[in-house]
Design a protein around this motif. Structure first.
Motif, mmCIF file in Angstrom:
data_model
loop_
_atom_site.group_PDB
_atom_site.id
_atom_site.type_symbol
_atom_site.label_atom_id
_atom_site.label_comp_id
_atom_site.label_asym_id
_atom_site.label_seq_id
_atom_site.Cartn_x
_atom_site.Cartn_y
_atom_site.Cartn_z
ATOM 1 N N SER A 10 1.113 -1.283 0.142
ATOM 2 C CA SER A 10 0.126 -0.184 0.303
ATOM 3 C C SER A 10 0.554 1.447 -0.128
ATOM 4 O O SER A 10 1.264 1.220 0.671
ATOM 5 C CB SER A 10 -1.261 0.132 1.544
ATOM 6 N N THR A 11 1.372 1.457 -1.633
ATOM 7 C CA THR A 11 2.286 3.694 -0.899
ATOM 8 C C THR A 11 0.856 4.019 -0.190
ATOM 9 O O THR A 11 1.389 4.837 0.178
ATOM 10 C CB THR A 11 1.718 3.570 -2.832
ATOM 11 N N TYR A 12 -0.428 4.751 -0.685
ATOM 12 C CA TYR A 12 -1.157 5.147 0.195
ATOM 13 C C TYR A 12 -1.934 5.153 1.287
ATOM 14 O O TYR A 12 -2.469 6.134 1.676
ATOM 15 C CB TYR A 12 -1.825 6.359 0.038
ATOM 16 N N GLY A 13 -2.325 3.804 1.647
ATOM 17 C CA GLY A 13 -2.867 3.238 2.615
ATOM 18 C C GLY A 13 -4.236 2.071 2.223
ATOM 19 O O GLY A 13 -5.173 1.798 3.003
ATOM 20 N N HIS A 14 -4.449 2.785 0.865
ATOM 21 C CA HIS A 14 -5.720 2.029 0.751
ATOM 22 C C HIS A 14 -5.518 0.517 0.302
ATOM 23 O O HIS A 14 -6.976 0.303 0.973
ATOM 24 C CB HIS A 14 -6.029 2.315 -1.062
ATOM 25 N N MET A 15 -4.499 -0.111 0.394
ATOM 26 C CA MET A 15 -4.886 -1.614 -0.264
ATOM 27 C C MET A 15 -4.263 -2.016 1.625
ATOM 28 O O MET A 15 -4.636 -2.836 1.965
ATOM 29 C CB MET A 15 -3.694 -2.295 -0.572
ATOM 30 N N LYS A 16 -4.384 -1.035 2.878
ATOM 31 C CA LYS A 16 -4.502 -1.307 4.333
ATOM 32 C C LYS A 16 -5.419 -1.050 5.045
ATOM 33 O O LYS A 16 -5.614 -1.991 5.361
ATOM 34 C CB LYS A 16 -3.374 -0.535 5.035
ATOM 35 N N VAL A 38 4.656 -6.186 1.744
ATOM 36 C CA VAL A 38 5.972 -6.597 1.090
ATOM 37 C C VAL A 38 6.569 -5.271 0.936
ATOM 38 O O VAL A 38 6.199 -4.279 1.591
ATOM 39 C CB VAL A 38 5.692 -6.741 -0.376
ATOM 40 N N PRO A 39 7.982 -5.876 1.207
ATOM 41 C CA PRO A 39 9.631 -4.755 1.692
ATOM 42 C C PRO A 39 9.226 -3.258 0.107
ATOM 43 O O PRO A 39 8.495 -4.161 -1.202
ATOM 44 C CB PRO A 39 10.469 -5.142 1.015
ATOM 45 N N GLU A 40 9.526 -2.282 0.358
ATOM 46 C CA GLU A 40 8.820 -0.974 -0.462
ATOM 47 C C GLU A 40 10.757 -1.331 -1.389
ATOM 48 O O GLU A 40 11.358 -1.677 -1.079
ATOM 49 C CB GLU A 40 9.882 0.258 -0.114
ATOM 50 N N THR A 41 10.205 -1.130 -2.753
ATOM 51 C CA THR A 41 11.048 -1.378 -3.929
ATOM 52 C C THR A 41 11.662 0.460 -3.741
ATOM 53 O O THR A 41 12.256 0.844 -4.582
ATOM 54 C CB THR A 41 10.387 -1.646 -4.731
ATOM 55 N N LEU A 42 10.908 1.617 -3.547
ATOM 56 C CA LEU A 42 11.264 2.962 -3.497
ATOM 57 C C LEU A 42 12.058 3.380 -2.566
ATOM 58 O O LEU A 42 11.378 3.433 -1.723
ATOM 59 C CB LEU A 42 9.088 3.737 -4.311
ATOM 60 N N SER A 43 12.856 4.846 -3.118
ATOM 61 C CA SER A 43 13.258 5.379 -1.797
ATOM 62 C C SER A 43 12.714 6.144 -1.341
ATOM 63 O O SER A 43 11.564 6.218 -1.455
ATOM 64 C CB SER A 43 14.705 6.251 -2.785
ATOM 65 N N GLY A 76 -3.279 -8.305 -1.349
ATOM 66 C CA GLY A 76 -3.684 -7.427 -1.277
ATOM 67 C C GLY A 76 -2.330 -6.884 -2.885
ATOM 68 O O GLY A 76 -1.387 -6.035 -2.471
ATOM 69 N N ILE A 77 -3.109 -6.637 -3.895
ATOM 70 C CA ILE A 77 -2.765 -6.268 -4.866
ATOM 71 C C ILE A 77 -2.985 -4.741 -5.926
ATOM 72 O O ILE A 77 -4.573 -4.789 -5.923
ATOM 73 C CB ILE A 77 -2.799 -7.180 -5.809
ATOM 74 N N PRO A 78 -2.414 -4.024 -5.373
ATOM 75 C CA PRO A 78 -2.620 -2.782 -6.308
ATOM 76 C C PRO A 78 -2.344 -2.695 -7.550
ATOM 77 O O PRO A 78 -1.654 -3.289 -8.205
ATOM 78 C CB PRO A 78 -1.694 -1.680 -5.119
ATOM 79 N N THR A 79 -2.697 -1.895 -8.224
ATOM 80 C CA THR A 79 -3.160 -2.339 -9.597
ATOM 81 C C THR A 79 -2.463 -0.832 -10.090
ATOM 82 O O THR A 79 -2.748 0.259 -9.996
ATOM 83 C CB THR A 79 -4.642 -2.145 -10.131
ATOM 84 N N ARG A 80 -1.640 -0.826 -11.367
ATOM 85 C CA ARG A 80 -0.508 -0.536 -11.903
ATOM 86 C C ARG A 80 -0.644 -0.587 -13.241
ATOM 87 O O ARG A 80 -0.083 -1.289 -14.332
ATOM 88 C CB ARG A 80 1.023 0.264 -11.322
ATOM 89 N N PHE A 81 -1.259 0.193 -13.965
ATOM 90 C CA PHE A 81 -0.839 0.341 -15.095
ATOM 91 C C PHE A 81 -1.557 -0.737 -15.931
ATOM 92 O O PHE A 81 -1.371 -0.984 -16.708
ATOM 93 C CB PHE A 81 -0.265 0.760 -15.894
ATOM 94 N N GLY A 82 -3.076 -1.360 -15.271
ATOM 95 C CA GLY A 82 -3.616 -2.725 -15.864
ATOM 96 C C GLY A 82 -2.644 -4.145 -15.240
ATOM 97 O O GLY A 82 -2.797 -5.015 -15.069
ATOM 98 N N ALA A 83 -1.291 -3.552 -14.550
ATOM 99 C CA ALA A 83 -0.215 -4.832 -14.028
ATOM 100 C C ALA A 83 -0.517 -4.903 -12.442
ATOM 101 O O ALA A 83 -0.425 -3.705 -11.947
ATOM 102 C CB ALA A 83 0.329 -5.292 -14.348
ATOM 103 N N ALA A 84 0.183 -5.783 -11.889
ATOM 104 C CA ALA A 84 -0.037 -5.811 -10.241
ATOM 105 C C ALA A 84 1.411 -4.328 -9.891
ATOM 106 O O ALA A 84 2.489 -4.630 -10.873
ATOM 107 C CB ALA A 84 0.752 -6.997 -10.251
#
Length: 136
Positions: A10-16, A38-43, A76-84
């Motif tokens: 969850s980036t913004y908390g919605h999936m949480k 899952v682990p964060e991949t963004l800095s 819990g999978i956020p969608t980004r441009f039609g993909a996980a």
């Protein structure tokens, strides 16, 4: 009592928020349940520029090795441009050793998905995640 892992990103908390509700349902069904992220991949710098809030420190970070400890899964999978989202995909891509050993064979799994827009590609995320699960 079956032990179920709810693993989300969850980036913004919605999936949480969704994960918390799924957890209630899993527990009402008589299962033991753990939330894992899952682990964060963004800095931190990128997340700050995106305005992303901090992750919930009460929810442990999932590792590939912990998957073997569970009887089933909800992802819990956020969608980004039609993909996980890449964080979920990166986590799942690291499960090759579990696939090779058959560690997840016979363990049920389900998914819940969210997108930031109507028609944001949730159906294609579901379709592509099915192949991830069936390989295991």
């Amino acid at each position: 009592m079956p032990k179920i892992a709810i693993i989300y990103y969850s980036t913004y908390g919605h999936m949480k928020v969704l994960a918390d509700e799924v957890k209630k349902g899993v527990e009402e069904a008589g299962c033991e349940c753990d939330l894992l992220q899952v682990p964060e991949t963004l800095s931190d710098e990128v997340l700050a520029k995106m305005g992303a809030p901090p992750k919930d420190p009460e929810v442990p970070i999932a590792t590939v090795s912990t998957l073997s400890d569970y009887d089933g899964f909800m992802f819990g999978i956020p969608t980004r441009f039609g993909a996980a989202g890449c964080q979920m995909k990166s986590f799942w891509d690291a499960t090759g050793s579990l696939w090779q050993s058959g560690a997840l064979v016979g363990k049920p799994a389900g998914i819940f998905i969210s997108a930031g827009t109507q028609g944001g590609g949730m159906e294609t995320t579901a379709l592509t995640w099915i192949t991830q699960l069936t390989h295991h």
